[in-house]
Design an enzyme around this catalytic site. Structure first.
Site, PDB file in Angstrom:
ATOM      1  N   ARG A  38      -9.069  12.124   0.783  1.00 33.27           N
ATOM      2  CA  ARG A  38      -9.325  13.012  -0.343  1.00 33.27           C
ATOM      3  C   ARG A  38     -10.801  13.229  -0.576  1.00 33.27           C
ATOM      4  O   ARG A  38     -11.286  14.307  -0.761  1.00 33.27           O
ATOM      5  CB  ARG A  38      -8.712  12.440  -1.618  1.00 33.27           C
ATOM      6  CG  ARG A  38      -7.237  12.602  -1.676  1.00 33.27           C
ATOM      7  CD  ARG A  38      -6.636  11.661  -2.659  1.00 33.27           C
ATOM      8  NE  ARG A  38      -6.747  10.285  -2.206  1.00 33.27           N
ATOM      9  CZ  ARG A  38      -6.089   9.284  -2.733  1.00 33.27           C
ATOM     10  NH1 ARG A  38      -5.326   9.472  -3.776  1.00 33.27           N
ATOM     11  NH2 ARG A  38      -6.225   8.072  -2.246  1.00 33.27           N
ATOM     12  N   HIS A  91       0.820  13.687  -1.399  1.00 34.66           N
ATOM     13  CA  HIS A  91       1.536  13.074  -0.273  1.00 34.66           C
ATOM     14  C   HIS A  91       2.379  14.130   0.455  1.00 34.66           C
ATOM     15  O   HIS A  91       2.413  14.170   1.688  1.00 34.66           O
ATOM     16  CB  HIS A  91       2.487  11.979  -0.763  1.00 34.66           C
ATOM     17  CG  HIS A  91       1.830  10.758  -1.334  1.00 34.66           C
ATOM     18  ND1 HIS A  91       2.121  10.279  -2.584  1.00 34.66           N
ATOM     19  CD2 HIS A  91       0.909   9.907  -0.825  1.00 34.66           C
ATOM     20  CE1 HIS A  91       1.426   9.191  -2.822  1.00 34.66           C
ATOM     21  NE2 HIS A  91       0.660   8.941  -1.775  1.00 34.66           N
ATOM     22  N   SER A 130      -1.542   8.570  -7.021  1.00 36.52           N
ATOM     23  CA  SER A 130      -0.414   7.986  -7.755  1.00 36.52           C
ATOM     24  C   SER A 130      -0.939   7.275  -8.995  1.00 36.52           C
ATOM     25  O   SER A 130      -0.325   7.322 -10.059  1.00 36.52           O
ATOM     26  CB  SER A 130       0.339   6.999  -6.870  1.00 36.52           C
ATOM     27  OG  SER A 130       0.845   7.642  -5.732  1.00 36.52           O
ATOM     28  N   LYS A 171       0.500  -5.546  -5.181  1.00 39.07           N
ATOM     29  CA  LYS A 171      -0.058  -4.414  -5.925  1.00 39.07           C
ATOM     30  C   LYS A 171       0.683  -4.157  -7.234  1.00 39.07           C
ATOM     31  O   LYS A 171       0.347  -3.224  -7.951  1.00 39.07           O
ATOM     32  CB  LYS A 171       0.003  -3.142  -5.074  1.00 39.07           C
ATOM     33  CG  LYS A 171      -1.116  -3.020  -4.060  1.00 39.07           C
ATOM     34  CD  LYS A 171      -1.204  -1.579  -3.578  1.00 39.07           C
ATOM     35  CE  LYS A 171      -2.353  -1.367  -2.616  1.00 39.07           C
ATOM     36  NZ  LYS A 171      -2.354   0.017  -2.117  1.00 39.07           N
TER      37      LYS A 171
HETATM   38  P1  ADP Z   1      -1.929   3.160  -0.194  1.00 39.26           P
HETATM   39  O1  ADP Z   1      -1.524   2.039  -1.097  1.00 39.26           O
HETATM   40  O2  ADP Z   1      -1.683   2.915   1.248  1.00 39.26           O
HETATM   41  O3  ADP Z   1      -3.289   3.753  -0.477  1.00 39.26           O
HETATM   42  P2  ADP Z   1      -0.864   5.604  -1.280  1.00 39.26           P
HETATM   43  O4  ADP Z   1       0.550   5.928  -1.553  1.00 39.26           O
HETATM   44  O5  ADP Z   1      -1.788   5.571  -2.442  1.00 39.26           O
HETATM   45  O6  ADP Z   1      -0.829   4.252  -0.537  1.00 39.26           O
HETATM   46  O7  ADP Z   1      -1.439   6.593  -0.210  1.00 39.26           O
HETATM   47  C1  ADP Z   1      -0.886   6.722   1.067  1.00 39.26           C
HETATM   48  C2  ADP Z   1      -1.758   7.635   1.883  1.00 39.26           C
HETATM   49  O8  ADP Z   1      -1.725   8.933   1.317  1.00 39.26           O
HETATM   50  C3  ADP Z   1      -3.222   7.232   1.920  1.00 39.26           C
HETATM   51  O9  ADP Z   1      -3.747   7.593   3.177  1.00 39.26           O
HETATM   52  C4  ADP Z   1      -3.846   8.087   0.851  1.00 39.26           C
HETATM   53  O10 ADP Z   1      -5.209   8.321   1.105  1.00 39.26           O
HETATM   54  C5  ADP Z   1      -3.028   9.352   1.005  1.00 39.26           C
HETATM   55  N1  ADP Z   1      -2.998  10.132  -0.229  1.00 39.26           N
HETATM   56  C6  ADP Z   1      -2.627   9.766  -1.457  1.00 39.26           C
HETATM   57  N2  ADP Z   1      -2.751  10.768  -2.342  1.00 39.26           N
HETATM   58  C7  ADP Z   1      -3.228  11.823  -1.635  1.00 39.26           C
HETATM   59  C8  ADP Z   1      -3.620  13.156  -1.962  1.00 39.26           C
HETATM   60  N3  ADP Z   1      -3.584  13.618  -3.204  1.00 39.26           N
HETATM   61  N4  ADP Z   1      -4.070  13.936  -0.977  1.00 39.26           N
HETATM   62  C9  ADP Z   1      -4.167  13.465   0.275  1.00 39.26           C
HETATM   63  N5  ADP Z   1      -3.846  12.234   0.659  1.00 39.26           N
HETATM   64  C10 ADP Z   1      -3.385  11.412  -0.287  1.00 39.26           C
END
Ligand code: ADP
Length: 158
Positions: A90, A17, A128, A41
């Site tokens: 990703r 992130h 996450s 969630k």
């Molecule tokens: P959501 O529940 O919206 O998927 P996340 O916190 O999992 O929330 O992710 C928020 C955004 O960050 C999403 O667009 C996700 O693809 C991106 N994201 C999460 N982890 C990574 C990572 N390691 N590299 C790039 N983007 C990421």
């Protein structure tokens, strides 16, 4: 003022992130990192905890602000005069869901563009969910998350 929203659960924030936030803030005048209320969630961290972890991790960065929202993302974007939504991509596995969301959001609000950013390769396997899994199994997550998050995970998962 060109403002973008970077929405997500951030349960918890990872180095992936942070990589996306760094890239986004170079492209826009202001980036709002927007934590979604998503009780459905069943997040590990409460909304307050997720906000605190983001804030303590990032400290004070000129053009990044941390906020939260519930309801429609495009509504939050509109209220904040944002012209773009940032999402991280990703792998191919992210694509289908992200594609659907981006096109649906465009139907709901044609003025807001979704922009996909790719993290550094070493973060492409990071999520996450997997970080929480490793922490639960007693693994070392310090390479994947900022120090305040590693500490919070250790305290949460005892
Ligand atoms: P959501 O529940 O919206 O998927 P996340 O916190 O999992 O929330 O992710 C928020 C955004 O960050 C999403 O667009 C996700 O693809 C991106 N994201 C999460 N982890 C990574 C990572 N390691 N590299 C790039 N983007 C990421």
């Amino acid at each position: 003022m060109r403002r973008a929203i970077y929405p997500g659960s951030f349960d918890p924030v990872t180095n992936g992130h942070l990589d996306i936030i760094e890239r986004a803030r170079k492209l826009f005048d202001e980036v709002i990192v927007a934590v979604a209320h998503n009780d459905a969630k069943a997040p590990l961290f409460t909304l307050e905890e997720r906000l605190d972890l983001l804030r303590s991790t990032m400290g004070k960065i000129d053009n990044v602000r941390v906020d939260h929202f519930s309801g429609l993302l495009v509504e939050f974007a509109r209220t904040n005069d944002a012209i773009a939504v940032i999402r991280g991509l990703r792998a191919i596995s992210d694509f289908e869901f992200e594609f659907q969301m981006a096109l649906m959001n465009r139907k709901l609000e044609a003025q807001v563009e979704t922009i996909f950013l790719m993290p550094k390769e070493e973060y492409t396997y990071l999520s996450s969910r997997i970080v929480k899994e490793i922490a639960r199994l007693g693994g070392d997550v310090s390479k994947f998350v900022p120090p305040p998050v590693a500490k919070a995970l250790a305290a949460k998962i005892k």
